[in-house]
Write a protein that holds these residues in place. Structure first.
Motif, short mmCIF file in Angstrom:
data_model
loop_
_atom_site.label_atom_id
_atom_site.label_comp_id
_atom_site.label_asym_id
_atom_site.label_seq_id
_atom_site.Cartn_x
_atom_site.Cartn_y
_atom_site.Cartn_z
N GLU A 63 41.64 40.10 31.83
CA GLU A 63 42.42 40.80 30.81
C GLU A 63 43.88 40.35 30.83
OE1 GLU A 63 41.52 44.94 31.60
OE2 GLU A 63 39.83 44.88 30.19
N ARG A 64 44.43 40.11 32.01
CA ARG A 64 45.80 39.59 32.10
C ARG A 64 45.86 38.17 31.55
NH1 ARG A 64 45.64 41.83 37.38
NH2 ARG A 64 45.63 39.74 38.27
N THR A 65 44.82 37.38 31.80
CA THR A 65 44.76 36.01 31.30
C THR A 65 44.84 35.98 29.78
OG1 THR A 65 43.33 35.44 33.17
CG2 THR A 65 43.44 33.86 31.38
N LEU A 66 44.22 36.95 29.15
CA LEU A 66 44.20 36.98 27.68
C LEU A 66 45.58 37.17 27.06
CD1 LEU A 66 40.90 38.98 27.33
CD2 LEU A 66 41.35 36.74 26.29
N HIS A 67 46.57 37.49 27.87
CA HIS A 67 47.95 37.63 27.37
C HIS A 67 48.67 36.28 27.27
CE1 HIS A 67 47.96 41.98 27.23
NE2 HIS A 67 47.40 41.98 28.43
#
Length: 93
Positions: free
Chosen positions: A38-42
């Motif tokens: 989910e952090r990667t998707l930022h």
């Protein structure tokens, strides 16, 4: 793990996030892996294909953790990126 987290702090990149996610999965820390995705998707420079794959994997992890709402959210996001993907549509049903 701490080295990857430090690297992300200073210079976040898809490659470092992927390595960290892989470590979490190998350690069976699936919630940490999903949160890391989910952090990667930022990240701003992700292609649609990269986003699709990240949402798909995140969905799989959340569903495995019996967190259906989170899993369905990422599954729907993946379908939005590839609306003709019948495999994902079947999973959503």
């Amino acid at each position: 793990i701490s080295h990857y987290e430090q690297s992300i702090t200073y210079l976040p990149s898809l490659e470092v996030y992927q390595h960290l996610t892989t470590l979490f999965i190998k350690q069976k820390r699936y919630e940490m892996a999903a949160e890391n995705i989910e952090r990667t998707l930022h990240l701003k420079d992700l292609t649609a294909e990269m986003r699709f794959n990240l949402h798909k994997e995140c969905s799989r992890l959340w569903i495995e953790l019996k967190k259906t709402e989170e899993g369905e959210y990422h599954l729907k996001k993946a379908i939005d990126l590839q609306p003709t993907n019948d495999e994902l549509r079947c999973q959503l049903a």
